[in-house]
Write a protein that holds these residues in place. Structure first.
Motif: not given
Length: 319
Positions: A173-180
Motif C-alpha cells: 500500500f502506497c501514497a505520495a507524501p503530499d497526499y498523506l
C-alpha cells in the motif's frame, strides 16, 4: 503462399483466428500488434481468396458464417504446422542460438522489470532478437506463437505448459507524501474507507481487482476497494498515485525506485500479505530452441534485486 491455387497467407490466417478468439477486431489487433483496420483488410483479402464470407459483421458483434466455421480448424492446423516448422528450423539452425524469442508479459512488468534486463542480454547475445508482447491478458502461447510468458500469481492447471519459479514480490500500500500530508496516514485497513483509493480494472474479468492484505490473526484477506479512480493499466494508476491522487495497492517492483527517491511512502506495512511468485512459462515440447533456453538461463542468472527502500541489498525480497 499458394494452397490449392488459393493465394492465402499465414498473416491472413493468423488474423482470422485471432478475430474469432477475441470476438473483436480491435482486441485481435491489440493482441497481434496491428491496427483494427489492418486486421479487417487481412480478413477481407482472405475472404476474397476463399471466395466466401467468413464472418458476419454487425455494429456490436462478430460471428462465424457456416463457411467460416468449416475453415476455422484448418486455419488453426496450418498455423500450428507453420509454428512447428519454425521451431524445428530454429533448433536445427546454429543449434537454435540465433533467431527470435517472443515473450509475453504484463505492461507494467515489461517496463519496470523486463526492459532494463534486456539491454544486457542483447549485448551478450547479438544473434537473438527478443520480441516483447506487452499485454495484461494471459495469451495462449501456442495460438499466438509465444515462446515464453512471464506471469505472477497462481498458474496451476495450465495444460501443455511448464512453469519455472523466477522470483517473488509483495503487493504494498502506497501514497505520495503530499497526499498523506493533506489526508493523514491510515493506520488500519478499515481506515482506507476514509481515503481516496486508486483501483485497477482487470480487462479479462471486467472487475476492479481486490487488494490482498495480511489480517490481524495472520491470515490472508482481500479488500474490494471503493475506488475513486479506476484504470485498466496498472502503470497509469501508479502514476496517478505518485501525483497525489490517492492510495494505491501496487506490486513492489513498480514502487521500489519511487520509494527510494521519496516520491512514495509505504503505508500499512504490518498488513503486507505473503509475496507473490513470478514464473517463467514455456510450452511443454520435445524440442526447445537454444535461443529460448539461453534467454531463460539469462533471466534466472539476473533475478531482479527487490529490496525495501530502507533495507540493505541482502534483505531483498527474492528467492
Amino acid at each position: 503462399m499458394l494452397i490449392d491455387d488459393l493465394d492465402v497467407s499465414l498473416p491472413q490466417l493468423r488474423c482470422f483466428v485471432a478475430v474469432v478468439d477475441a470476438a473483436s477486431l480491435a482486441e485481435a489487433g491489440r493482441r497481434l500488434g496491428m491496427s483494427a483496420a489492418s486486421v479487417s483488410k487481412a480478413i477481407v483479402r482472405l475472404e476474397q481468396s476463399a471466395g466466401a464470407r467468413l464472418l458476419h459483421r454487425s455494429t456490436h458483434a462478430l460471428s462465424l458464417t457456416s463457411e467460416g466455421e468449416a475453415l476455422l480448424q484448418p486455419a488453426r492446423a496450418v498455423l500450428a504446422a507453420a509454428l512447428h516448422f519454425r521451431e524445428i528450423a530454429g533448433t536445427a539452425s546454429s543449434d537454435g542460438g540465433v533467431g527470435t524469442v517472443r515473450v509475453s508479459a504484463s505492461v507494467g512488468f515489461s517496463r519496470a522489470v523486463l526492459a532494463p534486463l534486456l539491454a544486457g542480454f542483447s549485448a551478450a547475445h547479438p544473434g537473438v532478437q527478443v520480441d516483447v508482447r506487452a499485454s495484461n491478458d494471459f495469451v495462449s502461447l501456442a495460438d499466438e506463437g509465444i515462446d515464453l510468458a512471464l506471469r505472477s500469481g497462481p498458474l496451476e492447471g495450465i495444460p501443455g505448459h511448464v512453469q519455472q519459479r523466477w522470483f517473488s514480490f509483495p503487493w504494498i500500500f502506497c501514497a505520495a507524501p503530499d497526499y498523506l500530508a493533506r489526508r493523514g496516514t491510515p493506520e488500519t485497513i478499515e481506515d482506507l474507507a476514509d481515503h481516496d483509493l486508486i483501483g485497477f480494472r482487470n480487462l479479462r474479468t471486467g472487475q476492479v481487482q481486490g487488494w490482498p492484505f495480511r489480517t490481524v490473526d495472520g491470515g490472508s484477506g482481500r479488500l474490494a476497494p471503493a475506488a475513486r479512480l479506476i484504470f485498466d493499466d496498472g502503470d497509469s494508476g501508479w502514476q496517478a498515485c505518485l501525483a497525489g491522487a490517492g492510495v494505491a495497492c501496487t506490486p513492489f517492483y513498480l514502487a521500489q525506485q519511487p520509494l527510494r527517491a521519496g516520491q512514495a511512502i509505504e503505508i500499512l506495512r504490518p498488513y503486507r500479505d505473503d509475496p507473490v511468485t513470478v514464473s517463467i512459462i514455456r510450452r511443454d515440447r520435445r524440442l526447445t530452441p537454444r535461443r529460448v533456453t539461453t534467454l531463460i538461463e539469462y533471466l534466472l542468472d539476473h533475478t531482479p534485486l527487490l529490496s525495501d527502500a530502507d533495507a540493505p541489498a541482502e534483505g531483498r525480497v527474492v528467492r
